[in-house]
Design an enzyme around this catalytic site. Structure first.
Site, PDB file in Angstrom:
ATOM      1  N   ARG A   1     120.645  66.952 -29.667  1.00 15.82           N
ATOM      2  CA  ARG A   1     120.258  65.989 -28.627  1.00 15.82           C
ATOM      3  C   ARG A   1     120.607  64.558 -29.072  1.00 15.82           C
ATOM      4  O   ARG A   1     120.362  64.163 -30.201  1.00 15.82           O
ATOM      5  CB  ARG A   1     118.758  66.108 -28.372  1.00 15.82           C
ATOM      6  CG  ARG A   1     118.196  65.127 -27.338  1.00 15.82           C
ATOM      7  CD  ARG A   1     117.586  63.910 -27.978  1.00 15.82           C
ATOM      8  NE  ARG A   1     116.907  63.047 -27.015  1.00 15.82           N
ATOM      9  CZ  ARG A   1     116.471  61.824 -27.306  1.00 15.82           C
ATOM     10  NH1 ARG A   1     116.638  61.340 -28.520  1.00 15.82           N
ATOM     11  NH2 ARG A   1     115.878  61.095 -26.391  1.00 15.82           N
ATOM     12  N   VAL A   2     121.208  63.802 -28.174  1.00 10.05           N
ATOM     13  CA  VAL A   2     121.503  62.395 -28.450  1.00 10.05           C
ATOM     14  C   VAL A   2     120.747  61.547 -27.434  1.00 10.05           C
ATOM     15  O   VAL A   2     120.774  61.842 -26.241  1.00 10.05           O
ATOM     16  CB  VAL A   2     123.022  62.108 -28.346  1.00 10.05           C
ATOM     17  CG1 VAL A   2     123.303  60.625 -28.566  1.00 10.05           C
ATOM     18  CG2 VAL A   2     123.788  62.945 -29.373  1.00 10.05           C
ATOM     19  N   GLY A   3     120.069  60.522 -27.922  1.00 13.61           N
ATOM     20  CA  GLY A   3     119.306  59.650 -27.031  1.00 13.61           C
ATOM     21  C   GLY A   3     120.119  58.447 -26.589  1.00 13.61           C
ATOM     22  O   GLY A   3     121.353  58.416 -26.665  1.00 13.61           O
ATOM     23  N   ASP A   4     119.413  57.441 -26.122  1.00 14.58           N
ATOM     24  CA  ASP A   4     120.063  56.242 -25.588  1.00 14.58           C
ATOM     25  C   ASP A   4     120.626  55.322 -26.663  1.00 14.58           C
ATOM     26  O   ASP A   4     121.580  54.579 -26.413  1.00 14.58           O
ATOM     27  CB  ASP A   4     119.046  55.424 -24.771  1.00 14.58           C
ATOM     28  CG  ASP A   4     117.866  54.997 -25.642  1.00 14.58           C
ATOM     29  OD1 ASP A   4     117.144  55.891 -26.139  1.00 14.58           O
ATOM     30  OD2 ASP A   4     117.682  53.787 -25.863  1.00 14.58           O
TER      31      ASP A   4
ATOM     32  N   THR B   1     114.271  50.433 -26.446  1.00 10.74           N
ATOM     33  CA  THR B   1     113.564  51.482 -27.170  1.00 10.74           C
ATOM     34  C   THR B   1     112.658  52.189 -26.173  1.00 10.74           C
ATOM     35  O   THR B   1     112.213  51.575 -25.199  1.00 10.74           O
ATOM     36  CB  THR B   1     112.746  50.907 -28.344  1.00 10.74           C
ATOM     37  OG1 THR B   1     111.803  51.892 -28.781  1.00 10.74           O
ATOM     38  CG2 THR B   1     111.969  49.656 -27.957  1.00 10.74           C
ATOM     39  N   GLY B   2     112.394  53.464 -26.413  1.00  9.42           N
ATOM     40  CA  GLY B   2     111.523  54.193 -25.489  1.00  9.42           C
ATOM     41  C   GLY B   2     112.101  55.555 -25.171  1.00  9.42           C
ATOM     42  O   GLY B   2     112.775  56.156 -26.009  1.00  9.42           O
TER      43      GLY B   2
ATOM     44  N   THR C   1     112.238  53.757 -32.245  1.00  5.67           N
ATOM     45  CA  THR C   1     113.576  53.301 -32.562  1.00  5.67           C
ATOM     46  C   THR C   1     113.350  51.986 -33.275  1.00  5.67           C
ATOM     47  O   THR C   1     112.297  51.388 -33.123  1.00  5.67           O
ATOM     48  CB  THR C   1     114.343  53.052 -31.233  1.00  5.67           C
ATOM     49  OG1 THR C   1     114.425  54.264 -30.507  1.00  5.67           O
ATOM     50  CG2 THR C   1     115.718  52.499 -31.430  1.00  5.67           C
TER      51      THR C   1
ATOM     52  N   GLY D   1     114.514  57.956 -24.233  1.00  2.44           N
ATOM     53  CA  GLY D   1     115.960  57.833 -24.210  1.00  2.44           C
ATOM     54  C   GLY D   1     116.640  58.353 -22.961  1.00  2.44           C
ATOM     55  O   GLY D   1     117.548  57.714 -22.423  1.00  2.44           O
TER      56      GLY D   1
HETATM   57  N1  GLY Z   1     114.974  55.761 -27.690  1.00  2.00           N
HETATM   58  C1  GLY Z   1     115.195  56.689 -28.702  1.00  2.00           C
HETATM   59  C2  GLY Z   1     115.578  58.016 -28.239  1.00  2.00           C
HETATM   60  O1  GLY Z   1     115.157  58.439 -27.155  1.00  2.00           O
HETATM   61  O2  GLY Z   1     116.288  58.701 -28.941  1.00  2.00           O
END
Ligand code: GLY
Length: 285
Positions: free
Chosen positions: A195-198, A217-218, A167, A220
Protein backbone atom coordinates in the site's frame (compact mmCIF):
# COMPACT_ATOMS: atom_id res chain seq x y z
CA UNK A 1 16.40 39.37 0.44
CA UNK A 2 13.54 37.08 1.56
CA UNK A 3 13.13 36.20 5.23
CA UNK A 4 13.89 32.48 5.63
CA UNK A 5 11.26 30.39 7.33
CA UNK A 6 10.60 26.73 8.11
CA UNK A 7 7.58 24.85 9.43
CA UNK A 8 7.54 21.20 10.51
CA UNK A 9 4.90 18.74 11.68
CA UNK A 10 4.86 15.35 13.40
CA UNK A 11 1.63 14.12 11.84
CA UNK A 12 -2.10 14.74 12.07
CA UNK A 13 -3.25 13.23 15.32
CA UNK A 14 0.25 13.33 16.86
CA UNK A 15 -0.35 14.95 20.27
CA UNK A 16 0.25 18.69 20.38
CA UNK A 17 2.29 18.00 23.55
CA UNK A 18 4.87 16.38 21.25
CA UNK A 19 5.41 19.65 19.42
CA UNK A 20 8.90 19.88 20.95
CA UNK A 21 9.91 17.35 18.22
CA UNK A 22 8.86 19.42 15.19
CA UNK A 23 9.99 22.61 16.92
CA UNK A 24 13.48 21.13 17.35
CA UNK A 25 13.39 19.98 13.72
CA UNK A 26 12.45 23.51 12.59
CA UNK A 27 15.29 25.01 14.64
CA UNK A 28 17.78 22.65 13.01
CA UNK A 29 16.34 23.67 9.65
CA UNK A 30 16.58 27.42 10.21
CA UNK A 31 20.31 27.10 10.95
CA UNK A 32 20.72 25.58 7.50
CA UNK A 33 18.54 28.27 5.92
CA UNK A 34 20.85 30.92 7.39
CA UNK A 35 24.17 29.29 6.52
CA UNK A 36 24.51 31.17 3.24
CA UNK A 37 25.26 28.02 1.25
CA UNK A 38 23.48 26.90 -1.91
CA UNK A 39 20.33 24.78 -1.93
CA UNK A 40 19.47 25.94 1.58
CA UNK A 41 15.72 25.21 1.36
CA UNK A 42 16.31 21.61 0.27
CA UNK A 43 19.04 20.98 2.80
CA UNK A 44 16.89 22.50 5.56
CA UNK A 45 13.86 20.29 4.94
CA UNK A 46 16.12 17.22 4.82
CA UNK A 47 17.72 18.18 8.15
CA UNK A 48 14.27 18.61 9.72
CA UNK A 49 12.92 15.38 8.24
CA UNK A 50 15.89 13.32 9.45
CA UNK A 51 15.41 14.65 13.00
CA UNK A 52 11.75 13.65 12.92
CA UNK A 53 12.45 10.27 11.30
CA UNK A 54 14.89 9.60 14.14
CA UNK A 55 12.30 10.51 16.80
CA UNK A 56 10.36 7.33 17.50
CA UNK A 57 7.33 9.22 18.75
CA UNK A 58 6.50 9.92 15.10
CA UNK A 59 5.39 7.51 12.38
CA UNK A 60 8.34 7.76 9.98
CA UNK A 61 11.77 6.15 9.85
CA UNK A 62 12.40 4.89 13.40
CA UNK A 63 8.85 4.75 14.74
CA UNK A 64 7.27 3.71 11.44
CA UNK A 65 4.14 1.58 11.63
CA UNK A 66 4.20 -2.12 10.75
CA UNK A 67 2.16 -3.53 7.89
CA UNK A 68 -0.39 -6.27 8.62
CA UNK A 69 2.28 -8.89 7.80
CA UNK A 70 4.68 -7.34 10.33
CA UNK A 71 6.92 -5.73 7.74
CA UNK A 72 7.93 -2.08 7.63
CA UNK A 73 7.59 -0.27 4.31
CA UNK A 74 7.94 3.49 4.16
CA UNK A 75 7.25 6.35 1.76
CA UNK A 76 9.14 9.66 1.43
CA UNK A 77 9.48 12.61 -0.93
CA UNK A 78 11.56 15.72 -1.47
CA UNK A 79 10.63 18.48 -3.91
CA UNK A 80 11.99 21.93 -4.71
CA UNK A 81 10.55 25.02 -6.38
CA UNK A 82 12.98 24.66 -9.30
CA UNK A 83 11.29 21.40 -10.27
CA UNK A 84 13.46 18.70 -8.70
CA UNK A 85 11.57 15.75 -7.19
CA UNK A 86 12.80 12.52 -5.58
CA UNK A 87 10.54 9.93 -3.97
CA UNK A 88 10.54 6.41 -2.62
CA UNK A 89 7.49 4.26 -1.96
CA UNK A 90 7.29 1.03 0.01
CA UNK A 91 11.00 1.14 0.84
CA UNK A 92 12.26 -1.10 3.65
CA UNK A 93 15.50 -1.74 5.54
CA UNK A 94 16.68 1.88 5.73
CA UNK A 95 16.67 4.17 8.74
CA UNK A 96 16.03 7.43 6.87
CA UNK A 97 13.91 7.13 3.69
CA UNK A 98 14.29 10.88 3.13
CA UNK A 99 18.00 10.38 2.48
CA UNK A 100 17.12 7.86 -0.23
CA UNK A 101 14.64 10.34 -1.74
CA UNK A 102 17.55 12.78 -2.00
CA UNK A 103 19.58 10.20 -3.95
CA UNK A 104 16.63 9.49 -6.25
CA UNK A 105 16.36 13.23 -6.93
CA UNK A 106 19.83 13.10 -8.51
CA UNK A 107 19.04 9.94 -10.50
CA UNK A 108 17.31 9.90 -13.91
CA UNK A 109 14.05 8.96 -12.12
CA UNK A 110 11.48 10.67 -9.93
CA UNK A 111 10.24 7.68 -7.93
CA UNK A 112 11.54 4.24 -6.99
CA UNK A 113 9.40 1.72 -5.18
CA UNK A 114 9.55 -1.53 -3.24
CA UNK A 115 12.57 -3.80 -3.42
CA UNK A 116 14.04 -1.73 -6.25
CA UNK A 117 14.12 1.33 -3.98
CA UNK A 118 15.68 -0.68 -1.15
CA UNK A 119 18.34 -2.16 -3.43
CA UNK A 120 19.10 1.29 -4.86
CA UNK A 121 19.56 2.67 -1.33
CA UNK A 122 21.92 -0.11 -0.24
CA UNK A 123 23.81 0.06 -3.50
CA UNK A 124 24.33 3.78 -2.92
CA UNK A 125 25.79 3.16 0.55
CA UNK A 126 22.75 3.58 2.81
CA UNK A 127 23.14 1.00 5.65
CA UNK A 128 20.83 -2.02 5.71
CA UNK A 129 18.79 -1.72 8.91
CA UNK A 130 15.20 -2.35 9.91
CA UNK A 131 13.78 0.61 11.84
CA UNK A 132 11.51 -1.61 13.96
CA UNK A 133 10.46 -0.50 17.44
CA UNK A 134 8.67 -2.34 20.22
CA UNK A 135 6.00 0.35 20.08
CA UNK A 136 5.32 -0.39 16.40
CA UNK A 137 5.06 -4.12 17.14
CA UNK A 138 2.64 -3.44 19.99
CA UNK A 139 0.52 -1.19 17.77
CA UNK A 140 0.30 -3.95 15.15
CA UNK A 141 -0.63 -6.55 17.79
CA UNK A 142 -3.42 -4.27 19.03
CA UNK A 143 -4.68 -3.69 15.47
CA UNK A 144 -4.69 -7.43 14.73
CA UNK A 145 -6.56 -8.07 17.96
CA UNK A 146 -9.21 -5.55 16.95
CA UNK A 147 -9.57 -7.26 13.58
CA UNK A 148 -9.90 -10.66 15.26
CA UNK A 149 -12.50 -9.57 17.78
CA UNK A 150 -14.36 -7.42 15.29
CA UNK A 151 -14.23 -4.55 17.75
CA UNK A 152 -13.26 -2.09 15.10
CA UNK A 153 -14.64 1.38 14.79
CA UNK A 154 -16.58 2.22 11.60
CA UNK A 155 -13.59 3.91 10.04
CA UNK A 156 -11.32 0.97 10.87
CA UNK A 157 -13.56 -1.26 8.78
CA UNK A 158 -12.05 0.62 5.87
CA UNK A 159 -8.64 -0.10 7.44
CA UNK A 160 -8.26 3.37 8.75
CA UNK A 161 -6.05 3.56 11.81
CA UNK A 162 -6.86 4.72 15.30
CA UNK A 163 -4.41 7.50 16.08
CA UNK A 164 -1.94 5.52 14.02
CA UNK A 165 -1.75 7.33 10.79
CA UNK A 166 0.88 9.98 10.88
CA UNK A 167 3.62 11.41 8.82
CA UNK A 168 6.38 13.91 9.34
CA UNK A 169 7.10 16.82 7.08
CA UNK A 170 8.66 20.24 6.64
CA UNK A 171 8.27 23.20 4.28
CA UNK A 172 10.94 25.89 3.91
CA UNK A 173 11.50 29.25 2.27
CA UNK A 174 15.12 30.28 1.73
CA UNK A 175 16.71 33.75 1.58
CA UNK A 176 16.86 33.52 -2.22
CA UNK A 177 13.07 33.03 -2.37
CA UNK A 178 13.24 29.35 -3.26
CA UNK A 179 11.09 26.70 -1.55
CA UNK A 180 11.39 23.02 -0.66
CA UNK A 181 9.27 20.35 0.99
CA UNK A 182 10.04 17.02 2.68
CA UNK A 183 7.61 14.34 3.78
CA UNK A 184 8.15 10.85 5.21
CA UNK A 185 5.83 8.22 6.65
CA UNK A 186 5.43 4.67 7.86
CA UNK A 187 1.92 4.76 6.39
CA UNK A 188 -1.26 4.08 8.31
CA UNK A 189 -2.32 1.10 10.43
CA UNK A 190 -4.12 -1.96 9.09
CA UNK A 191 -2.44 -1.63 5.74
CA UNK A 192 -1.49 -4.32 3.26
CA UNK A 193 2.11 -4.75 2.16
CA UNK A 194 2.46 -2.70 -1.01
CA UNK A 195 0.00 0.00 0.00
CA UNK A 196 1.24 3.49 -0.88
CA UNK A 197 -0.28 6.56 0.76
CA UNK A 198 -0.39 10.20 -0.22
CA UNK A 199 3.00 11.24 1.13
CA UNK A 200 5.25 10.39 -1.86
CA UNK A 201 2.67 11.51 -4.43
CA UNK A 202 3.44 15.00 -5.70
CA UNK A 203 0.27 17.10 -5.64
CA UNK A 204 -1.41 14.85 -3.06
CA UNK A 205 0.84 14.67 0.03
CA UNK A 206 3.17 17.48 -1.02
CA UNK A 207 3.43 20.30 -3.52
CA UNK A 208 6.16 22.79 -4.27
CA UNK A 209 6.60 25.51 -6.88
CA UNK A 210 7.41 29.17 -7.35
CA UNK A 211 4.46 30.22 -5.14
CA UNK A 212 5.35 28.11 -2.11
CA UNK A 213 5.50 24.67 -0.54
CA UNK A 214 2.76 22.53 1.05
CA UNK A 215 2.87 19.30 3.06
CA UNK A 216 -0.14 17.22 4.09
CA UNK A 217 -0.65 14.55 6.74
CA UNK A 218 -3.64 12.40 7.64
CA UNK A 219 -5.75 9.79 5.89
CA UNK A 220 -3.73 9.11 2.76
CA UNK A 221 -6.37 7.60 0.52
CA UNK A 222 -8.68 10.58 1.04
CA UNK A 223 -5.80 13.04 0.58
CA UNK A 224 -4.98 11.41 -2.77
CA UNK A 225 -8.62 11.58 -3.88
CA UNK A 226 -8.73 15.30 -3.16
CA UNK A 227 -5.12 16.24 -4.16
CA UNK A 228 -5.09 18.36 -1.01
CA UNK A 229 -1.58 19.80 -1.36
CA UNK A 230 -2.22 20.85 -4.95
CA UNK A 231 -5.48 22.51 -3.95
CA UNK A 232 -3.77 24.56 -1.26
CA UNK A 233 -0.92 25.42 -3.64
CA UNK A 234 -3.38 26.70 -6.27
CA UNK A 235 -4.84 29.00 -3.61
CA UNK A 236 -1.33 30.30 -2.82
CA UNK A 237 -0.77 30.94 -6.53
CA UNK A 238 -4.01 32.92 -6.57
CA UNK A 239 -2.66 35.09 -3.75
CA UNK A 240 -4.59 33.57 -0.84
CA UNK A 241 -3.25 33.80 2.69
CA UNK A 242 -1.67 30.36 3.45
CA UNK A 243 -3.39 30.15 6.83
CA UNK A 244 -6.78 30.72 5.19
CA UNK A 245 -5.97 28.20 2.44
CA UNK A 246 -4.99 25.53 5.01
CA UNK A 247 -8.02 26.28 7.21
CA UNK A 248 -10.41 26.04 4.25
CA UNK A 249 -8.93 22.74 3.02
CA UNK A 250 -9.12 21.17 6.48
CA UNK A 251 -12.71 22.41 6.93
CA UNK A 252 -13.71 20.89 3.57
CA UNK A 253 -12.12 17.52 4.33
CA UNK A 254 -14.87 14.91 4.75
CA UNK A 255 -15.52 13.49 8.23
CA UNK A 256 -14.53 11.18 9.81
CA UNK A 257 -11.18 11.44 8.05
CA UNK A 258 -8.39 13.63 9.35
CA UNK A 259 -6.11 16.08 7.59
CA UNK A 260 -3.22 18.26 8.67
CA UNK A 261 -1.45 20.85 6.51
CA UNK A 262 1.55 23.12 6.70
CA UNK A 263 2.28 25.70 4.00
CA UNK A 264 4.68 28.54 3.31
CA UNK A 265 4.39 31.17 0.58
CA UNK A 266 6.46 34.19 -0.46
CA UNK A 267 5.05 36.31 2.34
CA UNK A 268 3.06 34.06 4.66
CA UNK A 269 2.60 30.68 6.27
CA UNK A 270 -0.17 28.45 7.58
CA UNK A 271 -0.75 25.38 9.75
CA UNK A 272 -4.07 23.63 10.34
CA UNK A 273 -5.38 20.21 11.33
CA UNK A 274 -8.63 18.42 11.98
CA UNK A 275 -9.67 19.17 15.58
CA UNK A 276 -6.40 21.15 15.78
CA UNK A 277 -4.52 17.90 16.60
CA UNK A 278 -1.05 17.92 15.07
CA UNK A 279 2.37 18.23 16.69
CA UNK A 280 3.99 21.23 14.96
CA UNK A 281 6.79 23.74 15.07
CA UNK A 282 8.03 26.74 13.13
CA UNK A 283 10.68 29.41 13.14
CA UNK A 284 11.90 32.34 11.04
CA UNK A 285 9.76 34.64 8.93
N1 GLY B 1 -0.62 10.24 5.30
C1 GLY B 1 0.13 9.08 5.44
C2 GLY B 1 -0.43 7.91 4.78
O1 GLY B 1 -1.65 7.79 4.67
O2 GLY B 1 0.32 7.05 4.37
Amino acid sequence: MTQPMILAHGGAGAPNEHSDGPQHAAELGIKVLRDGQIDAALRAVIESAVALEDDERFNAGTGANCRLDGSIQMDAILATSDGRIGCVAGISRVRNPIRVARLVMDSPHVMLCGEGATQFAHHRGIPDEIPMTEKAQNRLAAALERLKTGEVRPTEQKWRGRDMHGTIGAVARAEDGSFAVSCSTGGTSMMLPGRVGDSPIFGAGTMCGEHGAVCATGDGEEIIRRLCSMRVYVRLAEGADPQQACDDEVAAFPAPYTLGLIAVSRDGHGMAATDDKMARGMTGG
